[in-house]
Design a protein around this motif. Structure first.
Motif, PDB file in Angstrom:
ATOM      1  N   SER A 125       0.811  -1.222   0.000  1.00  0.00           N
ATOM      2  CA  SER A 125       0.000   0.000   0.000  1.00  0.00           C
ATOM      3  C   SER A 125       0.836   1.261   0.000  1.00  0.00           C
ATOM      4  N   LEU A 126       2.152   1.152   0.036  1.00  0.00           N
ATOM      5  CA  LEU A 126       2.998   2.326   0.142  1.00  0.00           C
ATOM      6  C   LEU A 126       2.937   3.253  -1.063  1.00  0.00           C
ATOM      7  N   PRO A 127       3.129   2.798  -2.282  1.00  0.00           N
ATOM      8  CA  PRO A 127       3.212   3.747  -3.401  1.00  0.00           C
ATOM      9  C   PRO A 127       1.959   4.591  -3.571  1.00  0.00           C
ATOM     10  N   SER A 128       0.786   4.006  -3.289  1.00  0.00           N
ATOM     11  CA  SER A 128      -0.452   4.732  -3.540  1.00  0.00           C
ATOM     12  C   SER A 128      -0.765   5.753  -2.442  1.00  0.00           C
ATOM     13  N   ASN A 129      -0.534   5.393  -1.170  1.00  0.00           N
ATOM     14  CA  ASN A 129      -0.907   6.280  -0.068  1.00  0.00           C
ATOM     15  C   ASN A 129       0.028   6.058   1.119  1.00  0.00           C
ATOM     16  N   PRO A 130       1.172   6.732   1.161  1.00  0.00           N
ATOM     17  CA  PRO A 130       2.118   6.519   2.263  1.00  0.00           C
ATOM     18  C   PRO A 130       1.558   6.960   3.612  1.00  0.00           C
ATOM     19  N   LEU A 131       0.722   8.000   3.643  1.00  0.00           N
ATOM     20  CA  LEU A 131       0.158   8.460   4.907  1.00  0.00           C
ATOM     21  C   LEU A 131      -0.757   7.401   5.514  1.00  0.00           C
ATOM     22  N   ALA A 132      -1.585   6.787   4.679  1.00  0.00           N
ATOM     23  CA  ALA A 132      -2.461   5.726   5.164  1.00  0.00           C
ATOM     24  C   ALA A 132      -1.652   4.528   5.638  1.00  0.00           C
ATOM     25  N   SER A 133      -0.545   4.239   4.941  1.00  0.00           N
ATOM     26  CA  SER A 133       0.308   3.126   5.356  1.00  0.00           C
ATOM     27  C   SER A 133       0.918   3.398   6.725  1.00  0.00           C
ATOM     28  N   ALA A 134       1.385   4.615   6.956  1.00  0.00           N
ATOM     29  CA  ALA A 134       1.962   4.959   8.254  1.00  0.00           C
ATOM     30  C   ALA A 134       0.917   4.827   9.360  1.00  0.00           C
ATOM     31  N   ARG A 135      -0.302   5.287   9.093  1.00  0.00           N
ATOM     32  CA  ARG A 135      -1.364   5.139  10.090  1.00  0.00           C
ATOM     33  C   ARG A 135      -1.677   3.678  10.353  1.00  0.00           C
ATOM     34  N   ASN A 136      -1.638   2.870   9.303  1.00  0.00           N
ATOM     35  CA  ASN A 136      -1.914   1.450   9.453  1.00  0.00           C
ATOM     36  C   ASN A 136      -0.867   0.782  10.334  1.00  0.00           C
ATOM     37  N   PHE A 137       0.409   1.141  10.106  1.00  0.00           N
ATOM     38  CA  PHE A 137       1.468   0.558  10.914  1.00  0.00           C
ATOM     39  C   PHE A 137       1.369   1.006  12.369  1.00  0.00           C
ATOM     40  N   LEU A 138       1.028   2.274  12.586  1.00  0.00           N
ATOM     41  CA  LEU A 138       0.867   2.737  13.956  1.00  0.00           C
ATOM     42  C   LEU A 138      -0.232   1.960  14.681  1.00  0.00           C
ATOM     43  N   GLU A 139      -1.314   1.692  13.977  1.00  0.00           N
ATOM     44  CA  GLU A 139      -2.402   0.929  14.587  1.00  0.00           C
ATOM     45  C   GLU A 139      -1.949  -0.484  14.921  1.00  0.00           C
ATOM     46  N   GLN A 140      -1.206  -1.119  13.989  1.00  0.00           N
ATOM     47  CA  GLN A 140      -0.698  -2.464  14.252  1.00  0.00           C
ATOM     48  C   GLN A 140       0.283  -2.472  15.419  1.00  0.00           C
ATOM     49  N   TRP A 141       1.154  -1.471  15.468  1.00  0.00           N
ATOM     50  CA  TRP A 141       2.130  -1.422  16.563  1.00  0.00           C
ATOM     51  C   TRP A 141       1.451  -1.158  17.897  1.00  0.00           C
ATOM     52  N   ARG A 142       0.410  -0.325  17.896  1.00  0.00           N
ATOM     53  CA  ARG A 142      -0.332  -0.082  19.123  1.00  0.00           C
ATOM     54  C   ARG A 142      -0.965  -1.375  19.635  1.00  0.00           C
ATOM     55  N   GLU A 143      -1.563  -2.164  18.739  1.00  0.00           N
ATOM     56  CA  GLU A 143      -2.130  -3.454  19.139  1.00  0.00           C
ATOM     57  C   GLU A 143      -1.053  -4.381  19.676  1.00  0.00           C
ATOM     58  N   GLN A 144       0.134  -4.323  19.072  1.00  0.00           N
ATOM     59  CA  GLN A 144       1.220  -5.176  19.517  1.00  0.00           C
ATOM     60  C   GLN A 144       1.688  -4.779  20.920  1.00  0.00           C
ATOM     61  N   VAL A 145       1.809  -3.462  21.175  1.00  0.00           N
ATOM     62  CA  VAL A 145       2.188  -3.008  22.513  1.00  0.00           C
ATOM     63  C   VAL A 145       1.132  -3.398  23.538  1.00  0.00           C
ATOM     64  N   ASP A 146      -0.137  -3.308  23.174  1.00  0.00           N
ATOM     65  CA  ASP A 146      -1.203  -3.730  24.086  1.00  0.00           C
ATOM     66  C   ASP A 146      -1.083  -5.206  24.421  1.00  0.00           C
ATOM     67  N   ARG A 147      -0.700  -6.034  23.432  1.00  0.00           N
ATOM     68  CA  ARG A 147      -0.516  -7.461  23.712  1.00  0.00           C
ATOM     69  C   ARG A 147       0.670  -7.678  24.660  1.00  0.00           C
ATOM     70  N   TYR A 148       1.733  -6.913  24.471  1.00  0.00           N
ATOM     71  CA  TYR A 148       2.868  -7.030  25.380  1.00  0.00           C
ATOM     72  C   TYR A 148       2.463  -6.659  26.805  1.00  0.00           C
ATOM     73  N   TYR A 149       1.686  -5.586  26.934  1.00  0.00           N
ATOM     74  CA  TYR A 149       1.235  -5.175  28.261  1.00  0.00           C
ATOM     75  C   TYR A 149       0.316  -6.229  28.883  1.00  0.00           C
ATOM     76  N   THR A 150      -0.542  -6.839  28.074  1.00  0.00           N
ATOM     77  CA  THR A 150      -1.412  -7.894  28.588  1.00  0.00           C
ATOM     78  C   THR A 150      -0.592  -9.054  29.124  1.00  0.00           C
ATOM     79  N   GLY A 151       0.437  -9.452  28.372  1.00  0.00           N
ATOM     80  CA  GLY A 151       1.307 -10.520  28.847  1.00  0.00           C
ATOM     81  C   GLY A 151       2.058 -10.130  30.106  1.00  0.00           C
ATOM     82  N   LEU A 152       2.521  -8.875  30.171  1.00  0.00           N
ATOM     83  CA  LEU A 152       3.246  -8.423  31.356  1.00  0.00           C
ATOM     84  C   LEU A 152       2.324  -8.385  32.570  1.00  0.00           C
ATOM     85  N   ASP A 153       1.075  -7.949  32.388  1.00  0.00           N
ATOM     86  CA  ASP A 153       0.124  -7.946  33.501  1.00  0.00           C
ATOM     87  C   ASP A 153      -0.116  -9.357  34.015  1.00  0.00           C
TER      88      ASP A 153
END
Length: 713
Positions: A44-72
């Motif tokens: 999705s990068l060539p067509s819309n880099p801004l949307a791609s960056a937002r998509n990655f941020l959302e995925q990384w946020r979910e990943q950090v939430d999973r790490y926190y769940t495991g740590l809890d």
């Protein structure tokens, strides 16, 4: 030339983002995050880099939430650890950290690269800045996650050292390991002093200002050969103790993460300083109560420092907690509400009782970590309840002392004392609530959970129509509008001076300034909510028809008030006449003005009538305040004697302005009476009613004494 440069900037941005996402994609994925990285991010990068960056941020946020769940989950396992799990749980913690920590570091590098990307100078600039702000927030969350992992790893390592020392059989090494393990659980190695120094420097500055204020108060009191009311014959070290108490009480506000050992020592010092501060004012019963509380606190700290799996120590700790329950039950009986160390409010007392009973139950069933946490939380909470109450009383007493020792022309005397005290107590109550949350979150080791809960409540985005907002934005916007409203309401008190003539010049534009302050605060609040000025213009345009039809009189008075402020056909203190209304101007508002008639009535007149009506200003060129009276005297006494008496009586009033000439003239005569006109200058328009009342009472008494009849008009 401009379009070519914009095209080159866009091409450069696409190339940079392509390299960035290629780098992210090329990094070796860890086993924990394969499910997320398995999706190709280059499609999705060539067509819309801004949307791609937002998509990655959302995925990384979910990943950090999973790490926190495991740590809890791991934290819960440590908290509910029993004595027979001394070897298993620490090894599981170390295994979890060794597995997850490299993946978290890898994710942190990706987020950092995205945060440092160059923002294009085109229509997407604001969107890219929002992405970078989100990346910065996520980066802070990852740093907090790594700190939690480091803290948990240190505790697990100390637990392993205790188990190893018990197996080796070395007595002193075993006790040393136990103490180190308990200190580690209290955050001994937590990196507290390496961060949050900006907040501490601000707190030090506020504490120094408070100390200087106390020093100035003490110096004025000694200069006037008086003593401060709160502490008789204060020595020089009283302000020093108050400075230390002020700093230590507010210290938790500088950082959300505070080691428990810092809180333990802080409240130990605070309680000791408070004991030195007010011991001379306490009875023997109150002194004994403070000593019991202090001794109980020391026993809790010492016993939990050496707490281990042995039943002897556990029984001792349970007995100490039981004595704390008895102490809390005794503190429920109110003896003297003026002393902050003899009574606890029911909510605080029952909460501390529940925490202390939970400590005994957890200890009895072998959950030593939870027992130790609840025991320390109950002891710190007890001292905190007393200290915050004493802190509020200390600041209130200092404010009262400032009123009593200040001169009449001081700035503080412009405000009502009771209102300021009530506002101070509300502010201290707000900060006390925040301090309670911070301290209990740290003593119960739930700081990360509280922070993430607050982040979800305040920072999650919601949408109404086309407006995106968060609850944090709503709270901030409300605070800004409330502050603007408070400033415009109290602006007159801030600007007033004891000299009435200076007030007239200083507050000439006060009504307009109040409106401007509120409008600016309202616009800032609207902007914080994400509602742009263009959208606000549309709303105002849609409402303009209704405003023009339904509120035309109010708008007319408002505009007339603005014109009156700038043209100033009259001012406060002028004697004006409008139709059948005649009197002195007491207040010029933005919608209406107030006149004080000669009969003592206050008449509120809309500004539209003042601007459009036939207005006569009898004192237009003068800034003086004059009172006009008319007396009809029926007497056999000489009129010259009456005039002499009237002049002497008026001169005896301290409210008159002696710089203005006094006029006592015979206006008319009848067959049996004299009509006397009196004009006298006064210092303040608010003194007119009081002067008129006292003066007429003396005139009536003089008429009765000389068998005369007097009527006023």
């Amino acid at each position: 030339m401009g379009p070519i440069i914009c095209a080159m900037l866009r091409l450069s941005l696409v190339i940079q983002l392509s390299l960035f996402f290629y780098t992210v994609h090329a990094q070796k994925a860890d086993s924990v995050e394969r499910s997320t990285d398995s999706v190709s991010i280059l499609d999705s990068l060539p067509s819309n880099p801004l949307a791609s960056a937002r998509n990655f941020l959302e995925q990384w946020r979910e990943q950090v939430d999973r790490y926190y769940t495991g740590l809890d989950s791991v934290k819960r396992g440590v908290a509910w650890q029993r004595p027979d799990d001394g070897r298993l749980v620490p090894s599981q913690v170390q295994q979890y950290i060794s597995l997850v920590k490299p993946a978290v570091h890898d994710l942190q590098g990706k987020v950092t690269v995205l945060r440092k990307q160059t923002v294009p100078q085109d229509s997407t600039a604001n969107s890219w800045r929002a992405v970078q702000d989100s990346a910065a927030t996520l980066e802070r969350d990852i740093e907090s996650l790594l700190l939690d992992m480091q803290d948990l790893g240190d505790k697990a390592e100390q637990q392993q050292n205790v188990t190893q020392a018990a197996q080796e059989g070395t007595f002193w090494y075993h006790w040393k390991s136990i103490i180190q393990k308990n200190l580690e659980q209290d955050g001994l190695s937590q990196r507290y002093y390496d961060s949050a120094w900006d907040g501490r420097f601000l707190l030090i500055l506020l504490s120094l200002i408070y100390f200087y204020w106390l020093y100035q108060m003490r110096r004025r009191a000694i200069g006037a050969e008086e003593t401060l009311p709160l502490h008789r014959n204060q020595p020089w070290w009283i302000p020093v103790l108050k400075f230390a108490i002020f700093f230590l009480i507010l210290l938790p506000l500088t950082s959300l993460r505070i080691p428990v050992i810092v809180l333990e020592l802080s409240y130990l010092l605070i309680f000791g300083f408070l004991y030195l501060l007010i011991r001379s004012e306490l009875s023997n019963q109150h002194l004994k109560m403070m000593q019991y509380v202090f001794f109980y606190y020391l026993l809790v700290l010492a016993s939990n420092l050496v707490l281990d799996t042995g039943w002897m120590l556990r029984i001792i700790v349970m007995l100490i907690n039981l004595s704390g329950i008895c102490l809390l039950w005794h503190l429920g009986r109110k003896v003297d509400g003026k002393i902050p160390f003899d009574y606890l409010r029911p909510f605080s007392r029952w909460l501390l009782l529940i925490i202390s009973m939970a400590a005994i139950i957890f200890n009895l069933f072998g959950f030593l970590n939870l027992a130790r946490t609840c025991s320390i939380a109950g002891a710190v909470g007890l001292l905190q309840a007393f200290s915050l109450h004493a802190f509020r009383d200390m600041l209130s007493h200092d404010l009262l002392n400032s009123y009593e020792n200040s001169k009449e022309d001081r700035f503080i005397n412009r405000f009502d004392k009771q209102k300021i005290l009530a506002a101070l107590r509300r502010i201290i109550g707000l900060f006390a609530g925040i301090l309670v949350i911070i301290i209990w979150a740290n003593t119960l080791h739930i700081t990360s959970e509280i922070r993430r809960l607050g982040d979800r409540l305040l920072n999650n985005t919601h949408t109404i129509g086309g407006v995106n907002y968060t609850y944090g934005d709503v709270v901030l916007a409300f605070a800004v509008i409330w502050t603007a409203n408070w400033i415009q309401k109290n602006l007159k008190d801030l600007l007033d001076q004891p000299d009435a003539k200076k007030n007239q010049r200083r507050t000439a534009l006060l009504p307009l300034v109040r409106v401007v302050i509120f409008i600016v605060g309202f616009l800032i609040g609207i902007r914080i909510l994400g509602l742009g000025v263009d959208k606000l213009t549309v709303i105002v345009g849609a409402l303009s028809v209704g405003i023009g039809l339904g509120l035309q009189n109010i708008i007319n008075n408002f505009v007339s008030g603005v014109i009156l402020v700038f043209e100033r056909p009259f001012k406060v203190g002028d004697y004006v006449e409008l139709a059948d209304k005649k009197g002195q101007v007491m207040q010029v508002g933005i919608r209406s003005s107030t006149l004080l008639t000669d009969q003592g009535a206050q008449v509120i007149i809309p500004n539209g009538d003042l601007l459009s009506g036939r207005l006569v200003n009898w004192t237009f060129e003068e800034s003086d305040i004059r009172l006009n009276l008319q007396l009809t005297i029926v007497t056999a006494r000489s009129i010259e004697e009456w005039k002499k008496w009237l002049e002497d009586t008026i001169t005896s009033f301290k409210e008159i302005d002696r710089s203005l000439p006094m006029k006592i003239l015979t206006k008319d005569i009848t067959a049996d009476a004299y009509v006397v006109s009196i004009q006298v200058g006064l210092q303040n328009v608010q003194q007119i009613e009081w002067f008129r009342s006292k003066f007429l009472e003396q005139v009536k008494a003089e008429a009765v004494f000389h068998d005369s009849k007097v009527t006023s008009a």
